[in-house]
Design a protein around this motif. Structure first.
Motif, mmCIF file in Angstrom:
data_model
loop_
_atom_site.group_PDB
_atom_site.id
_atom_site.type_symbol
_atom_site.label_atom_id
_atom_site.label_comp_id
_atom_site.label_asym_id
_atom_site.label_seq_id
_atom_site.Cartn_x
_atom_site.Cartn_y
_atom_site.Cartn_z
ATOM 1 N N GLU A 42 0.735 -1.255 0.179
ATOM 2 C CA GLU A 42 0.129 -0.037 -0.044
ATOM 3 C C GLU A 42 0.789 1.464 -0.034
ATOM 4 O O GLU A 42 0.703 2.204 -0.654
ATOM 5 C CB GLU A 42 -0.957 -0.105 1.122
ATOM 6 N N ASN A 48 -5.024 1.356 -2.790
ATOM 7 C CA ASN A 48 -5.927 1.664 -1.555
ATOM 8 C C ASN A 48 -5.743 0.858 -0.435
ATOM 9 O O ASN A 48 -5.825 0.967 0.574
ATOM 10 C CB ASN A 48 -7.156 2.195 -2.333
ATOM 11 N N LYS A 49 -5.967 -0.640 -0.710
ATOM 12 C CA LYS A 49 -6.156 -1.823 0.233
ATOM 13 C C LYS A 49 -5.515 -2.881 -0.583
ATOM 14 O O LYS A 49 -5.784 -3.152 -1.634
ATOM 15 C CB LYS A 49 -7.452 -1.992 0.546
ATOM 16 N N THR A 202 -12.838 2.173 -3.408
ATOM 17 C CA THR A 202 -12.929 2.162 -1.952
ATOM 18 C C THR A 202 -14.466 1.741 -1.767
ATOM 19 O O THR A 202 -14.674 0.912 -0.594
ATOM 20 C CB THR A 202 -12.976 3.685 -1.102
ATOM 21 N N SER A 205 -13.853 -1.954 -0.649
ATOM 22 C CA SER A 205 -12.804 -2.236 0.531
ATOM 23 C C SER A 205 -13.333 -3.120 1.740
ATOM 24 O O SER A 205 -12.781 -4.100 2.264
ATOM 25 C CB SER A 205 -12.272 -0.843 1.119
#
Length: 372
Positions: A42, A48-49, A202, A205
């Motif tokens: 990351e 992002n994840k 996101t 996520s």
């Protein structure tokens, strides 16, 4: 063989960290070394994840669940790719729409994608073959225009980058909504078997963690976000053990050195084979202006299938193992009777003519040059 096609490279810390993982008393996964690996990816590449998986195949299967692939959906991908790229979607009932490769590179021909899009299309799956980027500006523009998902098959693409029209250099796997990586023993960075899902959108996520943890909110429970955990969604056992993560961490600590050596091998091949390739009507790898090279593989494209077989046999006589790569999926025994699309001549050309030369950390490239 005196010179194998591939030889897994060990940094020297793998067994040290595996022993440490065992001594920590938690080896079932999502522990100390898993978190180290997640944080590394990351921070270094801007994902992002990240979620480690037991294989790149598992990462792709997680992606299909996240975008809710179902029977009747169409998914566009290159025919010249590994079977896992397609299998993940076929298992969910999708119809695969195969695209041809570029004339200068085995990756998907981005200019032919739009003609394949229909009302049933749900996703585009670009495969960064040999760690060389597809034109992601074109692909993401199409995805935005037709409201499609992009899942990058970045199995071979760790530590490789795309340079956009804006001049920004972005890590492969950080551009699409989701991306899948491989740490199989043939890759640059390895854990034997292993993979990773990068979640860049996101929206996915939280659910990705649930799917990763067998459909439960177990991860949220251990972070103290809920007072108990249970079955809240579909999922499976996608996460690897701490033993695999510990092995991977030893590799990641040495990624700069590993990459420098592999890219040096690639450059040596490329420089030394220029005249030989010209004399024998052989195509060496071509890097598009928007792509970087991560030294994953060095391949040649022969002028005929007969020439390729001759080179394989002659190298084998010198105890050097070279291998051809994918058989186009549209012509595979499993799919050929279902394929009703157009001719994919470039994909077939790579199937018949592409040859991979040995590539690993401890390789003496000059021995291969001498043999050729």
């Amino acid at each position: 063989m005196d010179i194998p096609f591939n030889k897994p490279y060990l940094t020297g810390k793998e067994l040290v960290y595996i022993e440490d993982a065992v001594k920590k008393g938690k080896i079932s996964g999502n522990g100390y070394y898993t978190h180290l690996c997640h944080d590394f990816f990351e921070r270094r590449y801007g994902f992002n994840k990240c979620l480690l998986t037991t294989s790149c195949t598992d990462a792709l299967e997680m992606a299909t669940l996240l975008i809710d692939i179902k029977e009747g959906d169409e998914v566009i991908m290159p025919s010249y790719t590994f079977v896992s790229t397609a299998n993940a979607f076929v298992l969910r009932g999708a119809t695969i729409i195969f695209a041809d490769s570029r004339t200068d590179h085995p990756g998907i021909d981005e200019d032919h994608i739009e003609a394949l899009i229909t009302k049933k299309t749900k996703a585009i799956v670009p495969v960064h073959y040999a760690g060389v980027a597809c034109d992601m500006d074109k692909i993401m523009a199409l995805a935005a225009k037709y409201n499609l998902y992009v899942i990058e098959d970045a199995a071979q693409a760790i530590d490789s980058f795309y340079i956009g029209k804006d001049g920004v250099k972005r890590a492969l796997g950080s551009i699409g909504h989701l991306a899948a990586f491989s740490f199989h023993e043939t890759k640059n960075i390895i854990s034997g078997e292993g993979g990773m899902l990068a979640i860049n959108d996101t929206r996915f996520s939280e659910r990705a963690e649930v799917i990763w943890e067998k459909g439960t909110n177990r991860s949220a429970f251990f972070r103290g976000e809920v007072d108990k955990y249970g079955w809240v969604d579909v999922g499976s056992s996608f996460l690897p053990s701490e033993i695999i993560a510990a092995f991977l961490w030893a590799q990641l600590e040495n990624i700069v050195d590993i990459q420098q050596v592999r890219k040096s091998h690639w450059e040596y091949y490329n420089n030394k084979l220029q005249n030989w390739a010209l004399e024998n009507e052989i195509q060496l790898p071509i890097l598009p202006s928007f792509a970087t090279n991560n030294g994953h593989m060095f391949y040649i494209v022969c002028k005929s299938i007969e020439q390729r077989q001759s080179i394989i046999e002659k190298l084998k006589s010198k105890k050097i193992l070279s291998v051809f790569h994918y058989i186009s999926l549209h012509g595979s025994p499993f799919y050929k009777n279902s394929y009703i699309g157009r001719d994919l001549s470039e994909s077939d050309r790579y199937s018949d003519r592409l040859l991979r030369l040995p590539m690993f950390y401890e390789l003496d490239v000059q021995e291969i040059i001498n043999a050729l």
